[in-house]
Scaffold this motif. Structure first.
Motif, PDB file in Angstrom:
ATOM      1  N   HIS A  71       0.832  -1.208   0.000  1.00 29.25           N
ATOM      2  CA  HIS A  71       0.000   0.000   0.000  1.00 29.25           C
ATOM      3  C   HIS A  71       0.870   1.264   0.000  1.00 29.25           C
ATOM      4  N   LYS A  72       1.938   1.272   0.782  1.00 32.11           N
ATOM      5  CA  LYS A  72       2.800   2.445   0.819  1.00 32.11           C
ATOM      6  C   LYS A  72       3.516   2.656  -0.508  1.00 32.11           C
ATOM      7  N   ALA A  73       3.898   1.548  -1.175  1.00 29.34           N
ATOM      8  CA  ALA A  73       4.560   1.673  -2.480  1.00 29.34           C
ATOM      9  C   ALA A  73       3.615   2.296  -3.500  1.00 29.34           C
ATOM     10  N   VAL A  74       2.379   1.843  -3.521  1.00 30.19           N
ATOM     11  CA  VAL A  74       1.399   2.431  -4.442  1.00 30.19           C
ATOM     12  C   VAL A  74       1.127   3.886  -4.070  1.00 30.19           C
ATOM     13  N   LEU A  75       1.094   4.168  -2.774  1.00 29.49           N
ATOM     14  CA  LEU A  75       0.860   5.545  -2.316  1.00 29.49           C
ATOM     15  C   LEU A  75       1.958   6.476  -2.808  1.00 29.49           C
ATOM     16  N   TYR A  76       3.216   6.042  -2.723  1.00 27.72           N
ATOM     17  CA  TYR A  76       4.318   6.887  -3.166  1.00 27.72           C
ATOM     18  C   TYR A  76       4.282   7.101  -4.671  1.00 27.72           C
ATOM     19  N   ASP A  77       3.856   6.078  -5.420  1.00 26.40           N
ATOM     20  CA  ASP A  77       3.753   6.241  -6.871  1.00 26.40           C
ATOM     21  C   ASP A  77       2.711   7.298  -7.229  1.00 26.40           C
ATOM     22  N   ILE A  78       1.587   7.253  -6.532  1.00 23.97           N
ATOM     23  CA  ILE A  78       0.542   8.261  -6.805  1.00 23.97           C
ATOM     24  C   ILE A  78       1.016   9.644  -6.368  1.00 23.97           C
ATOM     25  N   ALA A  79       1.782   9.718  -5.249  1.00 26.02           N
ATOM     26  CA  ALA A  79       2.298  11.010  -4.786  1.00 26.02           C
ATOM     27  C   ALA A  79       3.252  11.617  -5.799  1.00 26.02           C
ATOM     28  N   LYS A  81       3.086  11.182  -9.075  1.00 19.73           N
ATOM     29  CA  LYS A  81       2.237  11.708 -10.150  1.00 19.73           C
ATOM     30  C   LYS A  81       1.591  13.029  -9.740  1.00 19.73           C
ATOM     31  N   GLN A  82       1.196  13.101  -8.474  1.00 23.32           N
ATOM     32  CA  GLN A  82       0.561  14.330  -8.009  1.00 23.32           C
ATOM     33  C   GLN A  82       1.532  15.500  -7.995  1.00 23.32           C
ATOM     34  N   GLU A  83       2.807  15.232  -7.717  1.00 25.99           N
ATOM     35  CA  GLU A  83       3.811  16.292  -7.720  1.00 25.99           C
ATOM     36  C   GLU A  83       4.064  16.790  -9.135  1.00 25.99           C
ATOM     37  N   GLN A  84       3.978  15.891 -10.104  1.00 29.57           N
ATOM     38  CA  GLN A  84       4.192  16.287 -11.495  1.00 29.57           C
ATOM     39  C   GLN A  84       3.000  17.051 -12.058  1.00 29.57           C
ATOM     40  N   ASN A  85       1.818  16.719 -11.614  1.00 32.65           N
ATOM     41  CA  ASN A  85       0.605  17.397 -12.097  1.00 32.65           C
ATOM     42  C   ASN A  85      -0.295  17.700 -10.907  1.00 32.65           C
ATOM     43  N   PRO A  86       0.002  18.763 -10.135  1.00 36.66           N
ATOM     44  CA  PRO A  86      -0.726  19.010  -8.885  1.00 36.66           C
ATOM     45  C   PRO A  86      -2.179  19.432  -9.066  1.00 36.66           C
ATOM     46  N   PHE A  95      -6.018   8.674  -4.883  1.00 38.18           N
ATOM     47  CA  PHE A  95      -5.694   8.590  -3.459  1.00 38.18           C
ATOM     48  C   PHE A  95      -6.879   8.028  -2.673  1.00 38.18           C
ATOM     49  N   ALA A  96      -8.074   8.525  -2.974  1.00 37.59           N
ATOM     50  CA  ALA A  96      -9.268   8.073  -2.256  1.00 37.59           C
ATOM     51  C   ALA A  96      -9.535   6.590  -2.499  1.00 37.59           C
ATOM     52  N   ASN A  97      -9.348   6.123  -3.731  1.00 38.25           N
ATOM     53  CA  ASN A  97      -9.553   4.699  -4.030  1.00 38.25           C
ATOM     54  C   ASN A  97      -8.573   3.827  -3.252  1.00 38.25           C
ATOM     55  N   LEU A  98      -7.318   4.265  -3.171  1.00 41.02           N
ATOM     56  CA  LEU A  98      -6.328   3.497  -2.411  1.00 41.02           C
ATOM     57  C   LEU A  98      -6.696   3.464  -0.925  1.00 41.02           C
ATOM     58  N   MET A  99      -7.150   4.594  -0.372  1.00 38.90           N
ATOM     59  CA  MET A  99      -7.540   4.614   1.029  1.00 38.90           C
ATOM     60  C   MET A  99      -8.774   3.753   1.284  1.00 38.90           C
ATOM     61  N   PRO A 129      -1.777  23.353   0.059  1.00 36.95           N
ATOM     62  CA  PRO A 129      -2.954  23.306  -0.844  1.00 36.95           C
ATOM     63  C   PRO A 129      -3.399  21.890  -1.166  1.00 36.95           C
ATOM     64  N   ALA A 130      -2.434  20.977  -1.402  1.00 39.92           N
ATOM     65  CA  ALA A 130      -2.810  19.594  -1.683  1.00 39.92           C
ATOM     66  C   ALA A 130      -3.420  18.929  -0.459  1.00 39.92           C
ATOM     67  N   SER A 131      -2.893  19.223   0.715  1.00 38.67           N
ATOM     68  CA  SER A 131      -3.452  18.651   1.939  1.00 38.67           C
ATOM     69  C   SER A 131      -4.886  19.116   2.166  1.00 38.67           C
ATOM     70  N   GLU A 132      -5.154  20.370   1.800  1.00 36.65           N
ATOM     71  CA  GLU A 132      -6.523  20.884   1.960  1.00 36.65           C
ATOM     72  C   GLU A 132      -7.496  20.159   1.048  1.00 36.65           C
ATOM     73  N   ARG A 133      -7.048  19.813  -0.155  1.00 38.69           N
ATOM     74  CA  ARG A 133      -7.904  19.046  -1.073  1.00 38.69           C
ATOM     75  C   ARG A 133      -8.061  17.608  -0.590  1.00 38.69           C
ATOM     76  N   LEU A 134      -6.977  17.011  -0.082  1.00 38.29           N
ATOM     77  CA  LEU A 134      -7.052  15.632   0.394  1.00 38.29           C
ATOM     78  C   LEU A 134      -7.872  15.506   1.672  1.00 38.29           C
ATOM     79  N   PHE A 135      -7.985  16.601   2.406  1.00 39.74           N
ATOM     80  CA  PHE A 135      -8.739  16.540   3.656  1.00 39.74           C
ATOM     81  C   PHE A 135     -10.225  16.292   3.408  1.00 39.74           C
TER      82      PHE A 135
END
Length: 640
Positions: A71-79, A81-86, A95-99, A129-135
């Motif tokens: 799960h953490k490996a998949v989480l880092y991969d998505i993170a 991608k998010q850094e490249q296209n925020p 992120f929500a599907n993984l959680m 800003p990303a944390s506010e969206r993820l919240f």
């Protein structure tokens, strides 16, 4: 933990993190959801792909650690991608599907505490800003995430650590809304009696320091005749000061302290903002010198507020129609532009720079702030909260602390507020007072502030809200003093429920009739004895409810005639005659309704055995005889 070489080759490969990562990516790739809601469930997952993730045998420690690492490996991969296209919203959905997948695995007892560990890792790697969206994910899954959560242990500690870390990273000035969302989320997640959210020790936020300009005190003897920086006041403003000549008109609107020389605006500025230190730490007032300074500053502030309110009403005519207009520093500027109080705090003017909730303490803005109604209300509410705190230290209020329920000694101060004003004790400091501070002054000042606030625009409604808040705050303080006992009422025991049912059934049974008709045994016995003497029971005789016949009086008259023959005394003779006449009259009166035509057939022939009733019976029989014969003849004669 089982070693990899100890497991069978096929089983070890199925439990390896690499295999689980590949299977999870295939499973998440098969999900076509494009929005945060609704949350995923087991039925939304591909059963064949999900079976690859589930263990083929028992769940052991090796599988749990491998699943968490996957799960953490998949989480880092998505993170990444998010850094490249925020700005990509689909990454938030990923992120929500993984959680949600981690939540499903937790609900199936495949792993423990995985969602909160992933969330903690996730928010540590994201920007504000990303944390506010993820919240948004946490807010939408609050019920599901907090199932079976107990305060003070387990995932409750992880959630509390996660939210507190977010609050430390946020700016209280620029991220006010996000901070409020986090606090609301915590209030929904934890029970109301959770102690981690309570200031048990009653500690004040002394880190909240208000910084203001340091203005040196002015020496009146060295002041020039004309000060260009001083405020010029209109001569026609009425004040509550002794009348002086026009040369001293600048001092008319200056507040005074204890009847002394009026306070200059620069000195009032320092006194006013120094009260913020007392608001942040009320225990400073336990020092008599600090308390006296606070009294002087509050008195000068109230006097200045009154003058500002008075000038507002005189300049506008109605404070409800316009904002207060402070006097300008140069009268010639009034014709050009008029400064409006409160414009500095409009958020749309500083939208691009961020909104700062703290006061602007610049000396140049001080006069404008005083003429702002909202600013005056904020300061007076702070003062009322502080005065309410002092009133909680009176002897009458501290008597309640002797209750055994009040176990929290951290909020029970040794300081006591005196009941009456006291004379200052001669010390090296001329304004020092004894430890018995003025309870009467505190009560009077609080009432004075309440009356001032109610007189302003919509003041009664505003004051009612403040009184409600202060009353609830007292309840919270009392609850905290009692040790923060839980609000939840424990479930009733089965024995108590059964006992309550039995008692309810007994209460629903019909009660036996009350044995005493008249209310008490004595009255009941008196009623029975009286009825026997007065023959009241005879009123219940059925014969009284039926209409008697003429023939029923005949036997009574015959009996009275026999008694008349045996009567020896005049009283008995008169009684018999009276009874005979009464019964005879009743019989004839009944007969008059149906046999009145027979009365003219009575004769005057005297016979002792033949009274009027018998005569009525004879004449009735004679009248009926022809009718009986005619009826019989009609029935026996055959028809022609």
């Amino acid at each position: 933990m089982m070693a990899l070489d100890e497991a069978p080759p096929v089983l070890a490969e199925a439990k390896s993190p690499e295999f689980l990562v590949q299977s999870m990516k295939e499973l998440l790739g098969s999900i076509t959801k494009t929005h945060l809601d609704p949350p995923l469930t087991v039925n939304d997952l591909d059963s064949e792909l999900f079976d690859k993730i589930k263990p083929s045998g028992e769940v052991d420690d090796y599988y749990k650690s491998s699943l968490e690492a996957a799960h953490k490996a998949v989480l880092y991969d998505i993170a990444v991608k998010q850094e490249q296209n925020p700005e990509d919203d689909q990454i938030i959905v990923d992120f929500a599907n993984l959680m949600d997948l981690a939540l499903i695995c937790t609900e199936l007892d495949l792993v423990e505490g995985l969602p909160f560990n992933l969330l903690e890792e996730l928010f540590d790697t994201q920007t504000i800003p990303a944390s506010e969206r993820l919240f948004n994910y946490l807010e939408s899954r609050v019920e599901r995430l907090t199932v079976g959560m107990e305060g003070g242990k387990g995932k409750a500690l992880v959630l509390l650590r996660l939210c507190n870390e977010l609050l430390r990273r946020l700016s209280k000035a620029e991220d006010t809304i996000f901070c409020g969302r986090i606090l609301i989320f915590l209030s929904k997640s934890f029970p109301i009696a959770e102690r981690s959210a309570v200031n048990l020790r009653g500690e004040f936020n002394t880190d909240n320091v208000t910084i203001f300009d340091d203005i040196p005190e002015e020496n009146p003897e060295e002041q020039p005749a004309e000060n260009v920086d001083s405020m010029e006041i209109d001569d026609d403003i009425k004040v509550v000061e002794p009348v002086v000549d026009s040369a001293s008109s600048d001092d008319k609107t200056k507040p005074t302290v204890n009847g002394e020389k009026p306070v200059s605006i620069d000195k009032l500025y320092t006194m006013f903002w120094s009260m913020q230190h007392d608001f942040a730490d009320p225990t400073r007032l336990f020092n008599p010198e600090n308390f006296q300074r606070f009294k002087d500053a509050l008195a000068a502030t109230m006097q200045k507020f009154k003058e500002a309110e008075k000038q507002t009403r005189e300049s506008t005519g109605d404070s409800a129609k316009a904002e207060p207009v402070p006097p300008s520093k140069n009268p010639s500027e009034d014709s050009k532009t008029t400064p409006v109080a409160g414009t500095k705090r409009k958020r749309e003017d500083v939208e691009t720079e961020g909104f700062n909730p703290k006061y602007l303490t610049s000396r140049e803005l001080f006069e404008l702030e005083i003429y702002d109604l909202t600013f005056r209300r904020n300061v007076l509410v702070q003062a009322m909260i502080l005065l309410d705190f002092l009133l909680s230290l009176t002897p009458a209020a501290k008597e309640k602390w002797s209750d055994p329920k009040n176990t929290n000694r951290a909020v029970q101060y040794a300081f006591t507020l005196g009941p009456e004003d006291v004379t200052p004790v001669p010390t090296l400091c001329p304004r020092a007072v004894s430890n018995k501070l003025q309870e009467a002054w505190v009560t009077k000042t609080k009432d004075h502030m309440s009356g001032y606030l109610q007189a302003e625009q919509k003041g009664k409604l505003f004051m009612r809200l403040i009184d409600t808040v202060l009353a609830r705050e007292k309840n919270w303080i009392a609850w905290k003093t009692e040790g923060c006992h839980p609000f939840d009422i424990p479930a009733m025991k089965k024995e108590d429920v059964e006992s309550a049912e039995v008692k309810a059934m007994n209460h629903c049974k019909a009660e036996r009739p009350f044995p005493y008709t008249m209310g008490t045994p004595t009255l009941n016995r008196l009623w029975v004895d009286t009825g026997r003497q007065l023959h009241i029971d005879d009123l219940m005789d059925e014969d009284r409810r039926r209409v008697p016949t003429v023939e029923s009086f005949s036997a009574g008259v015959d009996s009275d005639l026999e008694e008349l023959k045996d009567a020896m005394f005049p009283a008995d003779i008169d009684e018999c005659h009276n009874n005979i006449q009464t019964k005879t009259w009743k019989a004839l009166r009944l007969a008059s309704g149906s046999r009145l035509h027979v009365f003219n057939r009575f004769d005057d022939r005297f016979d002792e055995t033949r009274n009027d009733i018998k005569m009525l019976e004879e004449k009735t029989q004679e009248d009926l005889k022809p009718r009986v014969i005619a009826t019989a003849t009609t029935t026996t004669t055959p028809a022609a």
